[in-house]
Scaffold this active site. Structure first.
Site, PDB file in Angstrom:
ATOM      1  CB  CYS A  51      -6.907   7.747 -17.333  1.00  0.00           C
ATOM      2  SG  CYS A  51      -7.456   8.089 -15.719  1.00  0.00           S
ATOM      3  CD  GLN A 174      -0.103   6.010   0.020  1.00  0.00           C
ATOM      4  OE1 GLN A 174      -1.160   6.164  -0.808  1.00  0.00           O
ATOM      5  NE2 GLN A 174      -0.413   5.712   1.449  1.00  0.00           N
ATOM      6  CE1 TYR A 203      -0.920  -5.744   7.662  1.00  0.00           C
ATOM      7  CE2 TYR A 203      -0.870  -4.111   9.591  1.00  0.00           C
ATOM      8  CZ  TYR A 203      -1.411  -5.383   9.059  1.00  0.00           C
ATOM      9  OH  TYR A 203      -2.039  -6.039  10.107  1.00  0.00           O
ATOM     10  CD  GLU A 224       4.815  -5.327   3.319  1.00  0.00           C
ATOM     11  OE1 GLU A 224       3.966  -6.232   2.776  1.00  0.00           O
ATOM     12  OE2 GLU A 224       4.124  -4.046   3.697  1.00  0.00           O
ATOM     13  CG  ASP A 273       0.069   3.124   5.362  1.00  0.00           C
ATOM     14  OD1 ASP A 273      -1.195   3.042   4.987  1.00  0.00           O
ATOM     15  OD2 ASP A 273       0.796   3.563   4.480  1.00  0.00           O
ATOM     16  CB  CYS A 300      -6.137   3.314   1.914  1.00  0.00           C
ATOM     17  SG  CYS A 300      -6.263   1.406   2.010  1.00  0.00           S
TER      18      CYS A 300
END
Length: 363
Positions: A51, A174, A203, A224, A273, A300
């Site tokens: 890819c 990320q 988070y 978290e 987040d 996101c």
């Protein structure tokens, strides 16, 4: 809306930027073992080991796994029957260090002839960690809860800015480190920290944003739900000698009110987040109750961001700044950083009253 931050700086390219990839393993109609990606809205694998968005090492690793499976007659997992052993291959790379991780997700407890696979994989430049993840559930969730390192280290390392992170197979990190540094710098700018603030990072994952904030805050608390991620966050704080960051395992909507109400831990700034589903409404309600001066929301998913902003703006906050980061070039998703500020309210309302116009006798 401030200008979008693109991946267009000097030496940057919007290809081969993903430091993580998860490839399903299956068989084509001729019975050959394949790795690739699911066709849209199906679980039919489109063969692809090369890819253009992933790291170049993916191809060599996947071809080594497929050759090993063919040689030792190791079957891929079949979602329909629930039989077969190898489900997915997870590959991660630390861009700053060049370290590679290969994790084979299996429908069983052991990988037959694993020493043969190790012998090939460890020859690949940068290979640092080889592990297996056990997932025996009849589910489309990729990773199981249990991981076992079969060669090398249980983690790889990477850096964002001047902070070093240890990354395990189950860690959230990320996928585009170049853009992540820009995203976190934006979040830090929006927070406007002076060194006197208490910051909550909800988070928090392995503590990426938390440790960025800790460089300029008085105290940072991270929350978290994934226990392994919190273990990584604590280790990352030690690794970077950051003493003003503490981390808690649990749901943000449960941990936050408990510490706020029982220990009086307040917040000047709350950073969130969340995953694509956005914030839990109970979490948003607790944030409103704590009434921080600023909320920095890193999202996101634009749709759930809009939903959550509507709630916050109806409950005492104003939208101040918003900026998108092209975190996933050639893809449809973006990361968005938003700053909200607490609306200042006055306890007194000033009004001019003409006493001559009032009839003080009528009651």
């Amino acid at each position: 809306m401030e200008p979008i931050i693109g991946m267009d700086g000097e030496g940057e390219t919007p290809y081969h930027y993903r430091n993580k990839a998860q490839f399903p393993i299956g068989q084509d109609k001729n019975g050959r073992i394949v790795a690739g990606f699911y066709a849209e809205r199906t679980h039919v694998i489109v063969p692809n080991t090369d890819c253009a968005l992933g790291v170049t090492e993916n191809k060599e690793i996947l071809e080594a796994v497929i050759e090993y499976m063919e040689r030792y007659k190791i079957t891929p997992y079949n979602e329909t029957s629930g039989k077969g052993l190898v489900r997915h291959v997870l590959i991660r790379k630390g861009f700053a260090t060049g370290e590679l991780m290969t994790c084979v997700i299996i429908n069983g407890d052991t990988l037959p002839h694993q020493d043969k696979l190790i012998a090939v994989l460890k020859q690949i430049k940068g290979m640092t960690s080889i592990c297996i993840n056990i997932n025996k559930e009849r589910t489309n969730v990729i990773m199981g809860k249990g991981c076992r390192t079969i060669w090398g280290s249980g983690t790889i390392t990477d850096t964002i800015g001047d902070i070093s992170f240890a990354i395990s197979p189950l860690s959230f990190y990320q996928v585009n480190p170049v853009q992540t540094q820009k995203l976190y710098r934006t979040a830090l700018e929006y927070a406007g920290l002076t060194g006197d603030e208490t910051v909550w990072d909800l988070y928090c994952g392995i503590g990426t944003i938390s440790l960025f904030m800790a460089q300029r805050a008085k105290q940072v608390y991270g929350v978290e739900i994934v226990e392994q991620a919190i273990a990584d966050a604590r280790e990352n704080a030690k690794r970077n000698r950051i003493a003003n960051a503490r981390f808690y395992v649990g749901r943000a909507e449960e941990v936050l009110p408990q510490l706020y109400e029982t220990h009086g831990i307040y917040a000047d700034v709350i950073c969130v987040d969340p995953p694509r589903k956005g914030c839990d409404e109970a979490c948003l309600a607790t944030i409103v109750k704590m009434a921080p001066k600023k909320i920095v929301y890193v999202s996101c998913d634009s749709a759930t961001l809009a939903r959550d902003l509507k709630y916050l703006c109806e409950n005492g906050y104003s939208l101040e700044r918003i900026r998108a980061v092209d975190q996933f070039p050639q893809g449809v998703h973006v990361e968005t950083c938003v700053l909200l500020s607490k609306i200042k309210s006055s306890k007194f309302i000033g009004a001019e009253i003409d006493l001559d116009e009032l009839d003080l006798t009528s009651r």
